[in-house]
Design an enzyme around this catalytic site. Structure first.
Site, mmCIF file in Angstrom:
data_model
loop_
_atom_site.group_PDB
_atom_site.id
_atom_site.type_symbol
_atom_site.label_atom_id
_atom_site.label_comp_id
_atom_site.label_asym_id
_atom_site.label_seq_id
_atom_site.Cartn_x
_atom_site.Cartn_y
_atom_site.Cartn_z
ATOM 1 N N GLY A 59 34.967 53.701 42.048
ATOM 2 C CA GLY A 59 34.828 53.497 42.875
ATOM 3 C C GLY A 59 33.711 52.000 42.918
ATOM 4 O O GLY A 59 32.602 51.802 43.653
ATOM 5 N N LEU A 60 33.631 51.259 41.926
ATOM 6 C CA LEU A 60 33.236 49.894 41.731
ATOM 7 C C LEU A 60 31.920 50.573 41.703
ATOM 8 O O LEU A 60 30.619 49.882 42.042
ATOM 9 C CB LEU A 60 33.390 49.231 42.564
ATOM 10 C CG LEU A 60 34.790 48.802 42.934
ATOM 11 C CD1 LEU A 60 34.965 47.365 44.317
ATOM 12 C CD2 LEU A 60 35.181 48.221 41.222
ATOM 13 N N CYS A 98 42.346 47.153 43.443
ATOM 14 C CA CYS A 98 40.743 48.070 43.249
ATOM 15 C C CYS A 98 41.770 48.937 44.017
ATOM 16 O O CYS A 98 41.123 48.623 45.581
ATOM 17 C CB CYS A 98 39.794 48.411 43.289
ATOM 18 S SG CYS A 98 38.728 50.195 43.192
ATOM 19 N N LYS A 120 43.628 39.421 40.197
ATOM 20 C CA LYS A 120 44.312 40.839 39.149
ATOM 21 C C LYS A 120 45.354 41.628 40.904
ATOM 22 O O LYS A 120 45.095 42.005 42.323
ATOM 23 C CB LYS A 120 43.350 41.430 39.009
ATOM 24 C CG LYS A 120 44.047 43.166 38.342
ATOM 25 C CD LYS A 120 42.707 43.181 37.114
ATOM 26 C CE LYS A 120 43.227 44.380 37.117
ATOM 27 N NZ LYS A 120 42.079 45.135 35.775
ATOM 28 N N THR A 134 45.554 49.542 38.250
ATOM 29 C CA THR A 134 46.425 51.401 38.726
ATOM 30 C C THR A 134 47.132 51.935 39.606
ATOM 31 O O THR A 134 46.996 51.391 40.381
ATOM 32 C CB THR A 134 44.992 52.400 38.235
ATOM 33 O OG1 THR A 134 44.290 51.695 39.751
ATOM 34 C CG2 THR A 134 44.039 52.613 37.157
ATOM 35 N N GLY A 190 48.942 50.878 30.085
ATOM 36 C CA GLY A 190 49.422 51.928 29.178
ATOM 37 C C GLY A 190 49.232 51.496 27.749
ATOM 38 O O GLY A 190 50.048 51.775 26.978
ATOM 39 N N THR A 242 42.829 51.614 28.592
ATOM 40 C CA THR A 242 42.355 53.222 28.744
ATOM 41 C C THR A 242 42.454 53.637 26.840
ATOM 42 O O THR A 242 41.707 54.358 26.563
ATOM 43 C CB THR A 242 43.712 54.240 29.105
ATOM 44 O OG1 THR A 242 43.782 54.371 31.233
ATOM 45 C CG2 THR A 242 43.719 55.767 28.892
#
Lengths: 255, 300
Positions: free
Chosen positions: B71-72, B127, B162, B190, B241, B263
């Site tokens: 949540g930023l 986001c 983005k 995501t 990924g 990740t």
């Protein structure tokens, strides 16, 4: 902290679903402070589990580092299947330490379940510093007890609470501590265990400083992912991995 | 082998970028690796004011991935400029500031503040973990156009937009960003996801849903890079990924000019070095003289 490839020396079951793993690492042994943890990559090729898993360092003997863990999911199951000589990839030591001050007097240490592991190294260090140490350990039953003899060897008093009353006090370790705290004048209290236990200790509003080791789900272990946030007083945000895992219990929210 | 790539006139010494939200402000990883190894570092998402982020639990692991809902959480733009930027500037790598607004005006204000201080700005219109702004804007091509245009009006550095994968057709967003003057696009953020503990019947993330990252989303990301490459002429930064050099190569073949790794940083902090070495060896083995030759070299 460093990324280390180590070889398992021993990985043994010491109680119901509880294991103790050890390996030699001069770097970790020299840099370890009670409360520190490591992030273990259980299988480099695995995509489930994908992330490293955080485990507290229990204690150190010479160059040998001991880590305790409980079987809870696939990661810990895979770890429990590893045997002597197998390599594991470790990132550590991570996090802060219980010992932010030196203490001169009697100290209380309270642990519940798997939260007992990091307290052994702490008790050793507290004794090395000349303190008197009373340790309060809470277990579910006889099958889930571990490391008690080691605590007895180190500490001045080892007091046990079990849920079923099979040994020591029947009931919670916090109740056991509460019954003793009125008789003793502890200079400081340290604790580690499940959140309800920590919350109960916080609610005692002890007149002395109390430090708790907290656990939150984390991805990186070094303060980059911000997944392991802990709310503090005055709108402060902490992270279990980099600001903790040890906090002044009155400074943080335990939910 | 020269691994240099160029995005909107900015030369990156190699195409591997640390993805926003996985690398903090570089400080943490600098204790483990030389962060100059990255072609660029994309900062943790920055907002105008400090944000505490979402409640716990913020993270759960699923098959081949993780779901997060941070949540930023960030210290705000002023603290970023004063406390983090001077540190980052001490390294031989480009700095991309990832910015997040809850109104168009906030995106513009952040761009105005940061445009002369960083090499590029990544406008995060994707986001999934905030109620306002973020993905809510990023799903609507009209909003993507409007915000990108407004940000471009005040920007002196290149603007990367983005994009979110949580739409039926990501190419519409890519086209909207390009039409509004974006210098590059980065994809994918995501994938909106959920996991439930069957014993307690509670969601494993406090906010119920979160963003899935990791190997599970790579095939989706590769497909989206491939689709967008066919529709826009601006450079694409591909991510989602990437765990090793083979994953990275797939993104170049699909049409990416550069890649971001996220990740994998949590699991293998040395991934950047291994991925760069792997790309280099692959290019040599296949007889390519540069990454440019590999971009969109798909053989259908």
């Amino acid at each position: 902290m460093k990324l280390l490839d180590v070889e398992i020396e021993e990985n043994v079951k010491i109680a119901n679903d509880i294991f103790l793993l050890s390996f030699e690492s001069e770097y970790l042994a020299e840099n370890f402070k009670p409360g520190n943890f490591v992030n273990i990559l259980i299988d480099k090729e695995s995509i489930y589990p994908l992330l490293r898993r955080p485990f507290s360092i229990s204690f150190v003997e010479g160059k040998r580092v001991y880590i305790g863990y409980k079987l809870v999911g696939k990661g810990t199951k895979l770890l429990s299947q590893k045997s002597k000589g197998e390599a594991i990839d470790i990132l550590g030591p991570l996090g802060n330490s219980f010992l932010t001050d030196t203490f001169d007097g009697k100290v209380a240490v309270i642990g519940g379940g798997v939260g007992i592991f990091p307290l052994l190294g702490l008790c050793k260090e507290l004794k090395n510093r000349g303190n008197k140490v009373d340790v309060f350990l809470g277990f579910r039953d006889l099958n889930s007890m571990f490391l008690v003899e080691r605590f007895e060897d180190i500490c001045d008093n080892t007091l046990i609470a079990t849920d079923d009353g099979c040994r020591g006090y029947k009931g919670s370790v916090v109740e056991l501590f509460k019954a003793n705290v009125s008789k003793e004048e502890y200079k400081v209290v340290f604790c580690c265990g499940p959140k309800p236990m920590l919350k109960a200790i916080k609610n005692l509003n002890l007149p002395v400083k109390c430090y708790a080791s907290l656990e939150e789900k984390m991805a990186c272990g070094i303060g980059a992912c911000l997944c392991c946030s802990i709310k503090g007083k005055d709108d402060k945000m902490y992270h279990a991995c980099s600001d903790g895992p040890v906090f002044d219990i009155m400074e943080v929210e335990i939910e | 082998m020269n691994l240099e790539v160029e995005i909107a006139g900015i030369k990156l010494k190699n195409p591997v970028i640390a993805a926003s939200g996985t690398f903090g402000f570089g400080r943490e990883y600098s204790k483990l690796i030389d962060i100059s190894e990255f072609g660029a570092i994309c900062t943790k998402g920055i907002t105008l004011k400090k944000r505490n982020g979402n409640p716990q639990p913020r993270l759960c692991e699923v098959y081949a991935g993780i779901i997060n809902s941070v949540g930023l959480e960030n210290p705000g733009v002023e603290a970023f400029i004063n406390d983090e930027l001077p540190f980052l500037k001490g390294f031989d790598t480009k700095i991309i500031a990832n910015i997040n607004g809850f109104t168009k005006e906030e995106f513009v204000e952040l761009t105005r503040i940061l445009t002369s201080l960083v090499d590029m700005i990544e406008v995060n219109l994707s986001c999934p973990n905030v109620k306002e702004g973020g993905m809510v804007f990023g799903k609507d091509p009209k909003k993507v156009y409007e915000i990108t245009k407004s940000v471009k009006n005040v920007a002196s550095c290149p603007i990367i937009v983005k994009l979110t994968p949580n739409v039926t057709d990501i190419t519409q967003l890519a086209i909207a960003a390009e039409d509004a003057g974006a210098d590059a696009i980065s994809l994918i953020n995501t994938v909106s996801a959920m996991a439930i503990d069957i014993e307690t019947r509670k969601p494993l993330i406090k906010m119920v849903t979160g963003g899935l990252s990791g190997p599970a989303i790579k095939p989706i990301a590769v497909r989206m890079v491939y689709e967008c490459f066919k529709k826009v002429r601006i450079p694409i930064i591909g991510m989602g990924g990437i765990m090793n050099y083979k994953d990275a190569i797939e993104f170049f073949i699909a049409g990416a000019t550069a890649i971001q790794i996220g990740t994998v940083n949590f699991i293998n902090p040395k991934a950047v070095c291994e991925i760069k070495e792997g790309i280099e060896a692959y290019l040599e083995r296949k007889g390519f003289s540069s990454i440019k030759e590999l971009v969109s070299s798909i053989n259908i």
